[in-house]
Design a protein around this motif. Structure first.
Motif, short mmCIF file in Angstrom:
data_model
loop_
_atom_site.label_atom_id
_atom_site.label_comp_id
_atom_site.label_asym_id
_atom_site.label_seq_id
_atom_site.Cartn_x
_atom_site.Cartn_y
_atom_site.Cartn_z
N TYR A 228 -9.08 -3.18 3.43
CA TYR A 228 -9.87 -2.70 2.30
C TYR A 228 -10.93 -3.69 1.80
O TYR A 228 -11.55 -3.46 0.77
CB TYR A 228 -8.94 -2.34 1.13
CG TYR A 228 -7.98 -1.25 1.49
CD1 TYR A 228 -8.40 0.08 1.59
CD2 TYR A 228 -6.65 -1.53 1.77
CE1 TYR A 228 -7.53 1.08 1.95
CE2 TYR A 228 -5.76 -0.52 2.12
CZ TYR A 228 -6.21 0.78 2.21
OH TYR A 228 -5.35 1.78 2.57
N HIS B 204 -5.56 6.59 -2.31
CA HIS B 204 -4.99 5.92 -3.48
C HIS B 204 -5.48 4.48 -3.57
O HIS B 204 -5.97 4.04 -4.61
CB HIS B 204 -3.46 5.97 -3.40
CG HIS B 204 -2.76 5.24 -4.49
ND1 HIS B 204 -2.81 5.64 -5.80
CD2 HIS B 204 -2.00 4.13 -4.46
CE1 HIS B 204 -2.11 4.80 -6.54
NE2 HIS B 204 -1.61 3.87 -5.76
N ALA B 205 -5.38 3.76 -2.47
CA ALA B 205 -5.83 2.37 -2.45
C ALA B 205 -7.33 2.27 -2.73
O ALA B 205 -7.77 1.41 -3.50
CB ALA B 205 -5.51 1.74 -1.09
N ARG C 21 1.58 -2.27 -4.38
CA ARG C 21 1.76 -0.82 -4.50
C ARG C 21 1.92 -0.14 -3.15
O ARG C 21 2.64 0.83 -3.02
CB ARG C 21 0.59 -0.19 -5.26
CG ARG C 21 0.62 -0.49 -6.75
CD ARG C 21 -0.41 0.32 -7.49
NE ARG C 21 -0.15 1.74 -7.43
CZ ARG C 21 0.56 2.43 -8.32
NH1 ARG C 21 1.11 1.81 -9.33
NH2 ARG C 21 0.71 3.73 -8.20
N LEU C 22 1.21 -0.66 -2.15
CA LEU C 22 1.26 -0.06 -0.82
C LEU C 22 2.45 -0.57 0.00
O LEU C 22 2.73 -0.04 1.07
CB LEU C 22 -0.04 -0.34 -0.06
CG LEU C 22 -1.30 0.29 -0.65
CD1 LEU C 22 -2.51 -0.11 0.16
CD2 LEU C 22 -1.18 1.80 -0.73
N ARG D 145 -2.42 7.71 1.06
CA ARG D 145 -2.26 6.27 0.79
C ARG D 145 -3.62 5.59 0.76
O ARG D 145 -3.91 4.79 -0.12
CB ARG D 145 -1.41 5.60 1.87
CG ARG D 145 0.06 5.71 1.71
CD ARG D 145 0.79 5.07 2.90
NE ARG D 145 0.46 3.70 3.17
CZ ARG D 145 1.08 2.66 2.62
NH1 ARG D 145 2.06 2.85 1.78
NH2 ARG D 145 0.71 1.43 2.93
N HIS D 146 -4.44 5.91 1.76
CA HIS D 146 -5.76 5.28 1.85
C HIS D 146 -6.63 5.68 0.65
O HIS D 146 -7.31 4.84 0.06
CB HIS D 146 -6.44 5.66 3.16
CG HIS D 146 -7.71 4.94 3.39
ND1 HIS D 146 -7.76 3.60 3.71
CD2 HIS D 146 -9.00 5.35 3.34
CE1 HIS D 146 -9.02 3.22 3.82
NE2 HIS D 146 -9.79 4.27 3.61
N VAL E 202 -2.75 -4.14 -5.23
CA VAL E 202 -2.87 -3.03 -4.28
C VAL E 202 -1.84 -3.23 -3.16
O VAL E 202 -1.13 -2.29 -2.79
CB VAL E 202 -4.30 -2.93 -3.70
CG1 VAL E 202 -4.37 -1.85 -2.63
CG2 VAL E 202 -5.30 -2.64 -4.81
N THR F 115 -3.78 -5.95 3.48
CA THR F 115 -4.59 -5.25 2.48
C THR F 115 -6.04 -5.67 2.58
O THR F 115 -6.95 -4.84 2.59
CB THR F 115 -4.06 -5.53 1.07
OG1 THR F 115 -2.67 -5.26 1.04
CG2 THR F 115 -4.78 -4.70 0.03
#
Length: 67
Positions: A43, A12-13, A30-31, A9-10, A27, A39
């Motif tokens: 990030y 991908h983000a 999607r998560l 997951r991380h 983002v 988010t």
């Protein structure tokens, strides 16, 4: 090397943000983050160049209008 689903997951983000410049709200969607703050707090370090990129894009638009 990925060790868990969380790592995937991380990754991908991180790819969405750093390589594709995907906006935080997309983002988050999607998560499955309920709040965009989740988010951004996780990030935000991957968005340092976004302000510069925006300024460059605006400058190009102004230059194009002047010509």
């Amino acid at each position: 090397m990925l060790h868990s689903l969380h790592d995937l997951r991380h990754s991908h983000a991180s790819l969405l943000i750093s390589k594709l410049g995907v906006q935080p709200n997309l983002v988050a969607d999607r998560l499955g983050h309920e709040k965009i703050q989740t988010t951004l707090s996780t990030y935000s370090h991957l968005y340092p160049d976004q302000s510069r990129k925006l300024a460059d894009q605006l400058e190009k638009l102004v230059e194009a209008d002047e010509n």
